[in-house]
Design a protein around this motif. Sequence first.
Motif, short mmCIF file in Angstrom:
data_model
loop_
_atom_site.label_atom_id
_atom_site.label_comp_id
_atom_site.label_asym_id
_atom_site.label_seq_id
_atom_site.Cartn_x
_atom_site.Cartn_y
_atom_site.Cartn_z
N ARG A 151 0.82 -1.21 0.00
CA ARG A 151 0.00 0.00 0.00
C ARG A 151 0.85 1.26 0.00
NH1 ARG A 151 -4.64 -0.09 4.38
NH2 ARG A 151 -5.12 -1.91 3.08
N ASP A 152 1.97 1.22 0.70
CA ASP A 152 2.82 2.42 0.82
C ASP A 152 4.02 2.41 -0.12
OD1 ASP A 152 4.13 0.37 2.02
OD2 ASP A 152 4.65 1.45 3.86
N GLN A 153 4.03 1.46 -1.07
CA GLN A 153 5.16 1.38 -2.02
C GLN A 153 5.17 2.58 -2.95
OE1 GLN A 153 7.56 -1.36 -2.69
NE2 GLN A 153 8.44 0.35 -3.81
N ARG A 154 6.29 3.28 -2.99
CA ARG A 154 6.46 4.40 -3.89
C ARG A 154 7.22 3.95 -5.12
NH1 ARG A 154 2.53 7.26 -1.76
NH2 ARG A 154 2.86 7.75 0.45
N ARG A 155 6.91 4.50 -6.26
CA ARG A 155 7.60 4.24 -7.52
C ARG A 155 7.73 2.73 -7.78
NH1 ARG A 155 12.81 5.83 -7.19
NH2 ARG A 155 13.01 6.40 -9.37
N PRO A 156 6.63 1.97 -7.75
CA PRO A 156 6.71 0.53 -7.90
C PRO A 156 7.25 0.07 -9.25
CG PRO A 156 4.43 1.23 -8.01
CD PRO A 156 5.22 2.42 -7.55
N VAL A 157 6.92 0.78 -10.31
CA VAL A 157 7.41 0.38 -11.63
C VAL A 157 8.92 0.54 -11.70
CG1 VAL A 157 7.34 0.92 -14.09
CG2 VAL A 157 5.21 0.81 -12.78
N THR A 158 9.41 1.67 -11.21
CA THR A 158 10.86 1.89 -11.19
C THR A 158 11.56 0.83 -10.36
OG1 THR A 158 10.56 4.27 -11.44
CG2 THR A 158 12.67 3.53 -10.56
N THR A 159 10.98 0.50 -9.19
CA THR A 159 11.58 -0.52 -8.33
C THR A 159 11.59 -1.87 -9.02
OG1 THR A 159 10.82 0.67 -6.36
CG2 THR A 159 11.43 -1.65 -6.08
N ALA A 160 10.50 -2.23 -9.66
CA ALA A 160 10.43 -3.52 -10.36
C ALA A 160 11.48 -3.60 -11.46
CB ALA A 160 9.03 -3.73 -10.94
N VAL A 161 11.66 -2.53 -12.20
CA VAL A 161 12.67 -2.52 -13.26
C VAL A 161 14.07 -2.64 -12.65
CG1 VAL A 161 13.73 -1.09 -15.04
CG2 VAL A 161 11.25 -1.23 -14.88
N GLU A 162 14.34 -1.92 -11.57
CA GLU A 162 15.65 -1.98 -10.93
C GLU A 162 15.96 -3.39 -10.41
OE1 GLU A 162 15.29 1.04 -7.97
OE2 GLU A 162 15.87 2.66 -9.35
N LEU A 163 14.93 -4.12 -10.01
CA LEU A 163 15.10 -5.49 -9.51
C LEU A 163 15.16 -6.52 -10.63
CD1 LEU A 163 12.59 -5.33 -6.52
CD2 LEU A 163 15.07 -5.61 -6.32
N GLY A 164 14.96 -6.10 -11.85
CA GLY A 164 14.96 -7.02 -12.97
C GLY A 164 13.73 -7.89 -13.05
N CYS A 165 12.62 -7.40 -12.50
CA CYS A 165 11.39 -8.19 -12.48
C CYS A 165 10.75 -8.26 -13.87
CB CYS A 165 10.39 -7.58 -11.51
SG CYS A 165 10.85 -7.66 -9.78
N ALA A 166 10.03 -9.35 -14.10
CA ALA A 166 9.22 -9.49 -15.31
C ALA A 166 7.79 -9.06 -15.07
CB ALA A 166 9.24 -10.94 -15.79
N VAL A 167 7.38 -9.01 -13.78
CA VAL A 167 5.98 -8.82 -13.40
C VAL A 167 5.91 -7.77 -12.30
CG1 VAL A 167 4.01 -9.93 -12.28
CG2 VAL A 167 5.33 -11.19 -14.00
N VAL A 168 4.84 -6.99 -12.32
CA VAL A 168 4.48 -6.18 -11.17
C VAL A 168 3.03 -6.53 -10.83
CG1 VAL A 168 3.77 -4.17 -12.57
CG2 VAL A 168 4.43 -3.85 -10.18
N GLY A 169 2.78 -6.78 -9.54
CA GLY A 169 1.44 -7.15 -9.11
C GLY A 169 0.92 -6.15 -8.10
N ALA A 170 -0.36 -5.78 -8.23
CA ALA A 170 -0.94 -4.77 -7.34
C ALA A 170 -2.42 -5.06 -7.12
CB ALA A 170 -0.75 -3.38 -7.93
N HIS A 171 -2.96 -4.46 -6.07
CA HIS A 171 -4.39 -4.58 -5.81
C HIS A 171 -5.17 -4.01 -6.99
CE1 HIS A 171 -8.30 -4.15 -3.86
NE2 HIS A 171 -7.86 -5.01 -2.95
#
Length: 221
Positions: A151-171
Amino acid sequence: MRLIAHRGFAAVAPENTVAAVRAAADRADAVEFDVRRCGSGELVVIHDDTIDRVTEGTGRVVDCPLEELQRYTVLDADETIPTLAEVLEALPPDVNVNLELKDEDIAADVLETLADADVPNRVVLTSFLISELRRVRDLEPSQPTGLLVSRDQRRPVTTAVELGCAVVGAHSRRCLLTRLVPRAKAVGLEVHAWSVPGPTVARILGWRGVDYVSSDRPLSV
Protein backbone atom coordinates in the motif's frame (compact mmCIF):
# COMPACT_ATOMS: atom_id res chain seq x y z
CA MET A 1 -6.21 -11.61 -20.13
CA ARG A 2 -5.68 -14.67 -17.97
CA LEU A 3 -6.89 -15.95 -14.60
CA ILE A 4 -4.80 -16.79 -11.52
CA ALA A 5 -6.28 -19.13 -8.90
CA HIS A 6 -5.38 -17.32 -5.67
CA ARG A 7 -4.19 -19.92 -3.17
CA GLY A 8 -5.85 -22.49 -5.42
CA PHE A 9 -9.24 -20.67 -5.42
CA ALA A 10 -9.37 -20.21 -1.65
CA ALA A 11 -13.11 -19.48 -1.58
CA VAL A 12 -14.05 -22.90 -2.93
CA ALA A 13 -11.19 -25.18 -1.82
CA PRO A 14 -8.91 -25.73 1.19
CA GLU A 15 -6.39 -23.03 0.38
CA ASN A 16 -2.75 -23.74 -0.43
CA THR A 17 -3.20 -27.51 -0.44
CA VAL A 18 -2.30 -30.11 -3.03
CA ALA A 19 -5.99 -30.78 -3.72
CA ALA A 20 -6.73 -27.08 -4.23
CA VAL A 21 -3.84 -26.61 -6.63
CA ARG A 22 -4.77 -29.68 -8.66
CA ALA A 23 -8.44 -28.68 -8.90
CA ALA A 24 -7.67 -25.07 -9.76
CA ALA A 25 -5.31 -26.04 -12.55
CA ASP A 26 -8.30 -27.19 -14.62
CA ARG A 27 -10.07 -23.83 -14.26
CA ALA A 28 -7.28 -21.25 -14.36
CA ASP A 29 -4.28 -20.27 -16.43
CA ALA A 30 -2.06 -20.01 -13.34
CA VAL A 31 -2.13 -21.03 -9.70
CA GLU A 32 -0.78 -18.93 -6.85
CA PHE A 33 0.47 -20.24 -3.53
CA ASP A 34 2.57 -19.04 -0.60
CA VAL A 35 5.83 -20.42 0.78
CA ARG A 36 7.35 -20.15 4.26
CA ARG A 37 9.96 -22.01 6.28
CA CYS A 38 8.73 -24.18 9.13
CA GLY A 39 10.43 -24.92 12.43
CA SER A 40 12.39 -27.93 11.19
CA GLY A 41 13.68 -26.05 8.15
CA GLU A 42 11.49 -27.35 5.33
CA LEU A 43 9.66 -25.04 2.93
CA VAL A 44 5.91 -25.35 3.40
CA VAL A 45 2.93 -23.89 1.56
CA ILE A 46 0.82 -21.71 3.84
CA HIS A 47 -0.21 -18.05 3.74
CA ASP A 48 -0.35 -16.91 7.37
CA ASP A 49 2.59 -16.78 9.73
CA THR A 50 0.54 -18.86 12.19
CA ILE A 51 -1.49 -22.02 11.73
CA ASP A 52 -4.41 -20.77 13.83
CA ARG A 53 -6.79 -19.71 11.03
CA VAL A 54 -6.44 -22.68 8.70
CA THR A 55 -5.96 -25.60 11.11
CA GLU A 56 -7.22 -26.80 14.49
CA GLY A 57 -3.76 -26.11 15.91
CA THR A 58 -2.12 -22.94 17.19
CA GLY A 59 1.34 -21.44 16.90
CA ARG A 60 3.74 -19.78 14.51
CA VAL A 61 4.79 -21.71 11.41
CA VAL A 62 8.43 -20.89 12.08
CA ASP A 63 8.17 -22.58 15.48
CA CYS A 64 6.41 -25.77 14.31
CA PRO A 65 8.38 -28.69 12.87
CA LEU A 66 7.01 -30.31 9.74
CA GLU A 67 5.95 -33.46 11.59
CA GLU A 68 3.71 -31.40 13.85
CA LEU A 69 2.31 -29.25 11.02
CA GLN A 70 1.25 -32.29 9.05
CA ARG A 71 -0.74 -33.70 11.96
CA TYR A 72 -3.35 -31.00 11.38
CA THR A 73 -5.92 -30.74 8.60
CA VAL A 74 -6.58 -27.58 6.61
CA LEU A 75 -10.00 -25.92 6.96
CA ASP A 76 -11.75 -29.15 7.95
CA ALA A 77 -10.76 -30.86 4.72
CA ASP A 78 -8.90 -34.12 4.29
CA GLU A 79 -5.74 -32.18 3.42
CA THR A 80 -2.63 -31.22 5.34
CA ILE A 81 -0.14 -28.37 5.00
CA PRO A 82 2.09 -29.52 2.12
CA THR A 83 5.75 -28.96 1.47
CA LEU A 84 6.79 -26.94 -1.55
CA ALA A 85 8.21 -30.08 -3.12
CA GLU A 86 4.87 -31.88 -2.75
CA VAL A 87 2.96 -29.05 -4.44
CA LEU A 88 5.44 -28.84 -7.30
CA GLU A 89 5.18 -32.60 -7.83
CA ALA A 90 1.38 -32.34 -8.02
CA LEU A 91 1.33 -29.56 -10.61
CA PRO A 92 -0.07 -30.35 -14.06
CA PRO A 93 2.58 -29.28 -16.57
CA ASP A 94 0.40 -26.83 -18.51
CA VAL A 95 -0.48 -24.36 -15.74
CA ASN A 96 1.66 -21.36 -14.84
CA VAL A 97 2.73 -20.74 -11.26
CA ASN A 98 2.94 -17.66 -9.06
CA LEU A 99 4.93 -18.64 -5.99
CA GLU A 100 4.99 -15.97 -3.29
CA LEU A 101 8.00 -15.79 -1.00
CA LYS A 102 6.51 -14.94 2.41
CA ASP A 103 9.68 -15.13 4.54
CA GLU A 104 13.12 -13.65 4.33
CA ASP A 105 16.13 -15.87 3.62
CA ILE A 106 14.25 -18.56 1.70
CA ALA A 107 15.07 -17.54 -1.88
CA ALA A 108 18.10 -19.81 -2.24
CA ASP A 109 16.24 -22.87 -0.96
CA VAL A 110 13.22 -22.13 -3.14
CA LEU A 111 15.47 -21.97 -6.20
CA GLU A 112 17.12 -25.25 -5.21
CA THR A 113 13.74 -26.92 -4.75
CA LEU A 114 12.60 -25.69 -8.16
CA ALA A 115 15.78 -27.02 -9.75
CA ASP A 116 15.31 -30.41 -8.10
CA ALA A 117 11.66 -30.58 -9.16
CA ASP A 118 12.55 -29.67 -12.76
CA VAL A 119 8.98 -28.59 -13.50
CA PRO A 120 8.22 -27.54 -17.09
CA ASN A 121 5.78 -24.89 -15.87
CA ARG A 122 6.52 -21.19 -16.07
CA VAL A 123 7.16 -20.19 -12.45
CA VAL A 124 7.23 -16.55 -11.33
CA LEU A 125 8.66 -15.92 -7.86
CA THR A 126 6.74 -13.00 -6.36
CA SER A 127 7.16 -11.10 -3.12
CA PHE A 128 6.59 -7.91 -1.22
CA LEU A 129 10.11 -8.47 0.17
CA ILE A 130 12.59 -6.56 -1.96
CA SER A 131 15.50 -8.35 -0.29
CA GLU A 132 14.20 -11.72 -1.48
CA LEU A 133 13.63 -10.53 -5.05
CA ARG A 134 17.13 -9.09 -5.08
CA ARG A 135 18.51 -12.39 -3.80
CA VAL A 136 16.74 -14.33 -6.58
CA ARG A 137 18.12 -11.93 -9.17
CA ASP A 138 21.66 -12.34 -7.82
CA LEU A 139 21.49 -16.15 -7.62
CA GLU A 140 19.54 -16.91 -10.80
CA PRO A 141 19.12 -13.93 -13.12
CA SER A 142 17.04 -15.93 -15.60
CA GLN A 143 14.38 -16.78 -13.01
CA PRO A 144 11.24 -14.65 -13.60
CA THR A 145 10.27 -12.55 -10.58
CA GLY A 146 7.44 -10.23 -9.69
CA LEU A 147 7.26 -7.28 -7.30
CA LEU A 148 4.06 -7.24 -5.25
CA VAL A 149 3.15 -3.63 -4.53
CA SER A 150 2.38 -2.80 -0.91
CA ARG A 151 0.00 0.00 0.00
CA ASP A 152 2.82 2.42 0.82
CA GLN A 153 5.16 1.38 -2.02
CA ARG A 154 6.46 4.40 -3.89
CA ARG A 155 7.60 4.24 -7.52
CA PRO A 156 6.71 0.53 -7.90
CA VAL A 157 7.41 0.38 -11.63
CA THR A 158 10.86 1.89 -11.19
CA THR A 159 11.58 -0.52 -8.33
CA ALA A 160 10.43 -3.52 -10.36
CA VAL A 161 12.67 -2.52 -13.26
CA GLU A 162 15.65 -1.98 -10.93
CA LEU A 163 15.10 -5.49 -9.51
CA GLY A 164 14.96 -7.02 -12.97
CA CYS A 165 11.39 -8.19 -12.48
CA ALA A 166 9.22 -9.49 -15.31
CA VAL A 167 5.98 -8.82 -13.40
CA VAL A 168 4.48 -6.18 -11.17
CA GLY A 169 1.44 -7.15 -9.11
CA ALA A 170 -0.94 -4.77 -7.34
CA HIS A 171 -4.39 -4.58 -5.81
CA SER A 172 -7.10 -4.16 -8.41
CA ARG A 173 -8.03 -0.72 -7.05
CA ARG A 174 -4.50 0.53 -7.65
CA CYS A 175 -4.57 -0.90 -11.16
CA LEU A 176 -7.84 0.92 -11.86
CA LEU A 177 -7.28 4.25 -10.13
CA THR A 178 -3.62 5.08 -10.73
CA ARG A 179 -1.18 5.22 -13.64
CA LEU A 180 0.53 1.99 -12.57
CA VAL A 181 -0.75 -0.14 -15.47
CA PRO A 182 0.18 2.15 -18.38
CA ARG A 183 3.54 2.94 -16.77
CA ALA A 184 4.28 -0.77 -16.31
CA LYS A 185 3.23 -1.64 -19.86
CA ALA A 186 5.37 1.16 -21.26
CA VAL A 187 8.51 -0.54 -19.90
CA GLY A 188 7.46 -4.08 -20.84
CA LEU A 189 6.30 -5.34 -17.44
CA GLU A 190 3.53 -7.92 -17.17
CA VAL A 191 0.78 -6.69 -14.83
CA HIS A 192 -1.12 -8.87 -12.35
CA ALA A 193 -4.10 -7.58 -10.33
CA TRP A 194 -5.36 -9.28 -7.21
CA SER A 195 -8.56 -9.41 -5.14
CA VAL A 196 -10.75 -9.36 -8.23
CA PRO A 197 -14.31 -10.00 -7.02
CA GLY A 198 -16.05 -10.90 -10.25
CA PRO A 199 -16.01 -11.03 -14.04
CA THR A 200 -17.13 -7.44 -14.60
CA VAL A 201 -14.16 -6.00 -12.71
CA ALA A 202 -11.92 -8.55 -14.42
CA ARG A 203 -13.04 -7.36 -17.86
CA ILE A 204 -12.50 -3.72 -16.93
CA LEU A 205 -9.00 -4.57 -15.75
CA GLY A 206 -8.40 -6.36 -19.05
CA TRP A 207 -9.46 -3.27 -20.98
CA ARG A 208 -7.11 -1.30 -18.76
CA GLY A 209 -4.21 -3.50 -19.89
CA VAL A 210 -3.85 -5.98 -17.01
CA ASP A 211 -2.44 -9.34 -18.16
CA TYR A 212 -3.58 -11.58 -15.28
CA VAL A 213 -6.33 -11.20 -12.68
CA SER A 214 -6.18 -13.11 -9.41
CA SER A 215 -9.35 -14.35 -7.74
CA ASP A 216 -10.43 -16.58 -4.86
CA ARG A 217 -13.00 -18.27 -7.09
CA PRO A 218 -13.33 -19.33 -10.74
CA LEU A 219 -14.32 -16.52 -13.10
CA SER A 220 -15.37 -16.39 -16.70
CA VAL A 221 -12.95 -13.81 -18.11
